[in-house]
Design a protein around this motif. Structure first.
Motif, PDB file in Angstrom:
ATOM      1  N   ALA A 160       0.869  -1.132   0.083  1.00  0.00           N
ATOM      2  CA  ALA A 160      -0.146  -0.033  -0.100  1.00  0.00           C
ATOM      3  C   ALA A 160       1.066   1.182   0.009  1.00  0.00           C
ATOM      4  CB  ALA A 160      -1.019  -0.066   1.291  1.00  0.00           C
ATOM      5  N   ARG A 161       2.051   1.380   0.661  1.00  0.00           N
ATOM      6  CA  ARG A 161       2.790   2.507   0.922  1.00  0.00           C
ATOM      7  C   ARG A 161       3.545   2.639  -0.542  1.00  0.00           C
ATOM      8  NH1 ARG A 161       4.324   0.370   5.925  1.00  0.00           N
ATOM      9  NH2 ARG A 161       5.989  -0.494   5.047  1.00  0.00           N
ATOM     10  N   GLU A 162       3.967   1.551  -1.145  1.00  0.00           N
ATOM     11  CA  GLU A 162       4.806   1.709  -2.382  1.00  0.00           C
ATOM     12  C   GLU A 162       3.783   2.156  -3.584  1.00  0.00           C
ATOM     13  OE1 GLU A 162       6.141  -1.223  -6.170  1.00  0.00           O
ATOM     14  OE2 GLU A 162       6.567  -1.889  -4.037  1.00  0.00           O
ATOM     15  N   LEU A 163       2.483   1.624  -3.424  1.00  0.00           N
ATOM     16  CA  LEU A 163       1.462   2.143  -4.604  1.00  0.00           C
ATOM     17  C   LEU A 163       0.883   3.453  -4.305  1.00  0.00           C
ATOM     18  CD1 LEU A 163       0.091  -1.392  -5.441  1.00  0.00           C
ATOM     19  CD2 LEU A 163       1.970  -0.363  -6.632  1.00  0.00           C
ATOM     20  N   GLY A 164       1.121   3.627  -3.256  1.00  0.00           N
ATOM     21  CA  GLY A 164       0.350   5.286  -2.772  1.00  0.00           C
ATOM     22  C   GLY A 164      -1.219   5.165  -2.441  1.00  0.00           C
ATOM     23  N   ILE A 165      -1.644   3.795  -2.161  1.00  0.00           N
ATOM     24  CA  ILE A 165      -3.320   3.763  -1.913  1.00  0.00           C
ATOM     25  C   ILE A 165      -3.259   3.300  -0.371  1.00  0.00           C
ATOM     26  CG2 ILE A 165      -3.467   3.034  -4.253  1.00  0.00           C
ATOM     27  CD1 ILE A 165      -3.708   0.234  -3.251  1.00  0.00           C
ATOM     28  N   SER A 166      -4.513   3.344   0.075  1.00  0.00           N
ATOM     29  CA  SER A 166      -4.925   3.026   1.504  1.00  0.00           C
ATOM     30  C   SER A 166      -4.704   1.493   1.798  1.00  0.00           C
ATOM     31  CB  SER A 166      -6.222   3.649   1.974  1.00  0.00           C
ATOM     32  OG  SER A 166      -7.125   3.075   1.278  1.00  0.00           O
ATOM     33  N   LEU A 167      -4.228   1.042   2.638  1.00  0.00           N
ATOM     34  CA  LEU A 167      -4.464  -0.229   3.228  1.00  0.00           C
ATOM     35  C   LEU A 167      -5.867  -1.107   2.897  1.00  0.00           C
ATOM     36  CD1 LEU A 167      -2.842  -2.810   4.065  1.00  0.00           C
ATOM     37  CD2 LEU A 167      -3.206  -2.208   6.280  1.00  0.00           C
ATOM     38  N   ARG A 168      -7.011  -0.162   3.111  1.00  0.00           N
ATOM     39  CA  ARG A 168      -8.335  -0.504   2.967  1.00  0.00           C
ATOM     40  C   ARG A 168      -8.585  -0.711   1.460  1.00  0.00           C
ATOM     41  NH1 ARG A 168     -13.538   2.721   5.052  1.00  0.00           N
ATOM     42  NH2 ARG A 168     -15.121   1.388   4.134  1.00  0.00           N
ATOM     43  N   THR A 169      -8.194   0.271   0.746  1.00  0.00           N
ATOM     44  CA  THR A 169      -8.274   0.045  -0.950  1.00  0.00           C
ATOM     45  C   THR A 169      -7.580  -1.189  -1.186  1.00  0.00           C
ATOM     46  OG1 THR A 169      -8.452   2.406  -1.121  1.00  0.00           O
ATOM     47  CG2 THR A 169      -7.890   1.063  -3.113  1.00  0.00           C
ATOM     48  N   LEU A 170      -6.498  -1.502  -0.880  1.00  0.00           N
ATOM     49  CA  LEU A 170      -5.613  -2.598  -1.032  1.00  0.00           C
ATOM     50  C   LEU A 170      -6.521  -4.057  -0.699  1.00  0.00           C
ATOM     51  CD1 LEU A 170      -3.235  -3.988  -2.493  1.00  0.00           C
ATOM     52  CD2 LEU A 170      -2.090  -3.904   0.090  1.00  0.00           C
ATOM     53  N   TYR A 171      -6.863  -4.107   0.354  1.00  0.00           N
ATOM     54  CA  TYR A 171      -7.596  -5.311   0.714  1.00  0.00           C
ATOM     55  C   TYR A 171      -8.642  -5.537  -0.035  1.00  0.00           C
ATOM     56  CZ  TYR A 171      -4.885  -6.566   4.849  1.00  0.00           C
ATOM     57  OH  TYR A 171      -3.798  -7.044   5.581  1.00  0.00           O
ATOM     58  N   TYR A 172      -9.497  -4.171  -0.560  1.00  0.00           N
ATOM     59  CA  TYR A 172     -10.835  -4.323  -1.163  1.00  0.00           C
ATOM     60  C   TYR A 172     -10.330  -4.924  -2.697  1.00  0.00           C
ATOM     61  CZ  TYR A 172     -14.431  -2.721  -4.592  1.00  0.00           C
ATOM     62  OH  TYR A 172     -15.390  -2.669  -5.385  1.00  0.00           O
ATOM     63  N   ARG A 173      -9.230  -4.305  -3.381  1.00  0.00           N
ATOM     64  CA  ARG A 173      -8.796  -4.941  -4.606  1.00  0.00           C
ATOM     65  C   ARG A 173      -8.335  -6.399  -4.560  1.00  0.00           C
ATOM     66  NH1 ARG A 173     -10.338  -0.612  -5.807  1.00  0.00           N
ATOM     67  NH2 ARG A 173      -9.642   1.178  -6.980  1.00  0.00           N
ATOM     68  N   LEU A 174      -7.770  -6.807  -3.517  1.00  0.00           N
ATOM     69  CA  LEU A 174      -7.318  -8.278  -3.437  1.00  0.00           C
ATOM     70  C   LEU A 174      -8.487  -9.206  -3.222  1.00  0.00           C
ATOM     71  CD1 LEU A 174      -4.356  -7.768  -1.115  1.00  0.00           C
ATOM     72  CD2 LEU A 174      -4.403  -8.336  -3.426  1.00  0.00           C
ATOM     73  N   ALA A 175      -9.701  -8.803  -2.385  1.00  0.00           N
ATOM     74  CA  ALA A 175     -10.828  -9.531  -2.291  1.00  0.00           C
ATOM     75  C   ALA A 175     -11.391  -9.518  -3.618  1.00  0.00           C
ATOM     76  CB  ALA A 175     -11.786  -8.904  -1.245  1.00  0.00           C
ATOM     77  N   ARG A 176     -11.709  -8.656  -4.467  1.00  0.00           N
ATOM     78  CA  ARG A 176     -12.126  -8.704  -5.731  1.00  0.00           C
ATOM     79  C   ARG A 176     -11.355  -9.743  -6.588  1.00  0.00           C
ATOM     80  NH1 ARG A 176     -12.307  -3.253  -8.109  1.00  0.00           N
ATOM     81  NH2 ARG A 176     -10.461  -3.724  -9.249  1.00  0.00           N
ATOM     82  N   TYR A 177     -10.102  -9.375  -6.623  1.00  0.00           N
ATOM     83  CA  TYR A 177      -9.213 -10.460  -7.423  1.00  0.00           C
ATOM     84  C   TYR A 177      -9.278 -11.841  -6.863  1.00  0.00           C
ATOM     85  CZ  TYR A 177      -6.535  -6.019  -8.404  1.00  0.00           C
ATOM     86  OH  TYR A 177      -6.164  -4.827  -8.709  1.00  0.00           O
ATOM     87  N   HIS A 178      -9.493 -11.987  -5.734  1.00  0.00           N
ATOM     88  CA  HIS A 178      -9.768 -13.447  -5.097  1.00  0.00           C
ATOM     89  C   HIS A 178     -11.129 -13.656  -5.782  1.00  0.00           C
ATOM     90  CE1 HIS A 178      -9.460 -17.037  -2.700  1.00  0.00           C
ATOM     91  NE2 HIS A 178     -10.798 -16.708  -2.132  1.00  0.00           N
ATOM     92  N   GLU A 179     -12.322 -13.229  -5.705  1.00  0.00           N
ATOM     93  CA  GLU A 179     -13.595 -13.333  -6.149  1.00  0.00           C
ATOM     94  C   GLU A 179     -13.411 -13.908  -7.805  1.00  0.00           C
ATOM     95  OE1 GLU A 179     -16.014 -10.121  -5.277  1.00  0.00           O
ATOM     96  OE2 GLU A 179     -15.999 -10.700  -3.205  1.00  0.00           O
ATOM     97  N   GLN A 180     -12.683 -13.187  -8.462  1.00  0.00           N
ATOM     98  CA  GLN A 180     -12.481 -13.191  -9.874  1.00  0.00           C
ATOM     99  C   GLN A 180     -11.671 -14.340 -10.459  1.00  0.00           C
ATOM    100  OE1 GLN A 180     -11.027  -9.340 -11.226  1.00  0.00           O
ATOM    101  NE2 GLN A 180     -13.152  -8.436 -11.017  1.00  0.00           N
ATOM    102  N   GLY A 181     -10.890 -14.935  -9.330  1.00  0.00           N
ATOM    103  CA  GLY A 181     -10.025 -16.157  -9.426  1.00  0.00           C
ATOM    104  C   GLY A 181      -8.828 -15.961  -9.851  1.00  0.00           C
ATOM    105  N   HIS A 182      -8.406 -14.512  -9.517  1.00  0.00           N
ATOM    106  CA  HIS A 182      -6.954 -14.260  -9.900  1.00  0.00           C
ATOM    107  C   HIS A 182      -5.995 -14.473  -8.954  1.00  0.00           C
ATOM    108  CE1 HIS A 182      -8.101 -12.529 -13.591  1.00  0.00           C
ATOM    109  NE2 HIS A 182      -8.855 -12.043 -13.141  1.00  0.00           N
ATOM    110  N   LEU A 183      -6.389 -14.866  -7.568  1.00  0.00           N
ATOM    111  CA  LEU A 183      -5.650 -15.222  -6.153  1.00  0.00           C
ATOM    112  C   LEU A 183      -5.997 -16.464  -5.964  1.00  0.00           C
ATOM    113  CD1 LEU A 183      -5.642 -11.982  -4.281  1.00  0.00           C
ATOM    114  CD2 LEU A 183      -3.750 -12.773  -5.685  1.00  0.00           C
TER     115      LEU A 183
END
Length: 183
Positions: A160-183
């Motif tokens: 999150a620090r490297e990408l300049g996004i909030s930790l919450r946003t990162l967790y949201y994206r990761l959850a979405r990638y998991h639902e889509q089968g990318h994780l």
């Protein structure tokens, strides 16, 4: 030329052996003589462009890890560079600390197990299917996030620090990638 000379002085102090050339054609000659594992590349070069050199590197020396450091940085150039697997894309003037971190990430990628590199390359190839480029900004964003996760060995706070996004946003994206089968 002054920046090249400064980098040739600074890079050994960071633990990296360095040679400098001013033209892409000279870099290709050096690679033919003795392939390098890491390369620091400017996109704005006389003669052959940095992107053309990057294409040659990707096809002839796919194991070479490249960090782009350029004053010629736009979204299209960054997208094309990512397609060729650059480790990082920095714009001038970049602090030496950022450059050192980018080179260390490139070094870590060289040290990864081949199976990890193959899996990363396969996921990149999937994202680039059909047109040879990312079809959506979402694919490009997912690629950046997953690569950052790999660089930080799953440390979400560091990502999150490297990408300049909030930790919450990162967790949201990761959850979405998991639902889509990318994780």
């Amino acid at each position: 030329p002054r920046l090249r000379e400064m980098l040739l002085t600074a890079l050994p102090q960071m633990g990296f052996a360095a040679e400098g050339v001013s033209r892409a054609e000279d870099a290709l000659r050096l690679m033919d003589e003795h392939p390098r594992a890491l390369m620091l590349l400017d996109l704005n070069l006389p003669g052959m462009s940095g992107l053309e050199l990057l294409e040659q590197l990707a096809s002839r020396w796919p194991g070479t890890r490249v960090v782009v450091l350029t004053g010629f940085g736009d979204f299209d150039a960054a997208r094309r560079a990512i397609r060729y697997g650059v480790v990082d894309f920095l714009t001038k003037p970049a602090p030496l600390g950022e450059l050192e971190q980018a080179l260390e990430r490139a070094q870590r990628r060289l040290e990864r197990k081949p199976s990890v590199n193959a899996a990363l390359d396969a996921s990149t190839a999937e994202a680039e299917s059909q047109t040879g480029a990312y079809q959506t900004l979402e694919q490009l964003e997912r690629h950046h996030i997953l690569e950052a996760l790999d660089r930080h060995q799953g440390n979400r706070s560091a990502v999150a620090r490297e990408l300049g996004i909030s930790l919450r946003t990162l967790y949201y994206r990761l959850a979405r990638y998991h639902e889509q089968g990318h994780l």
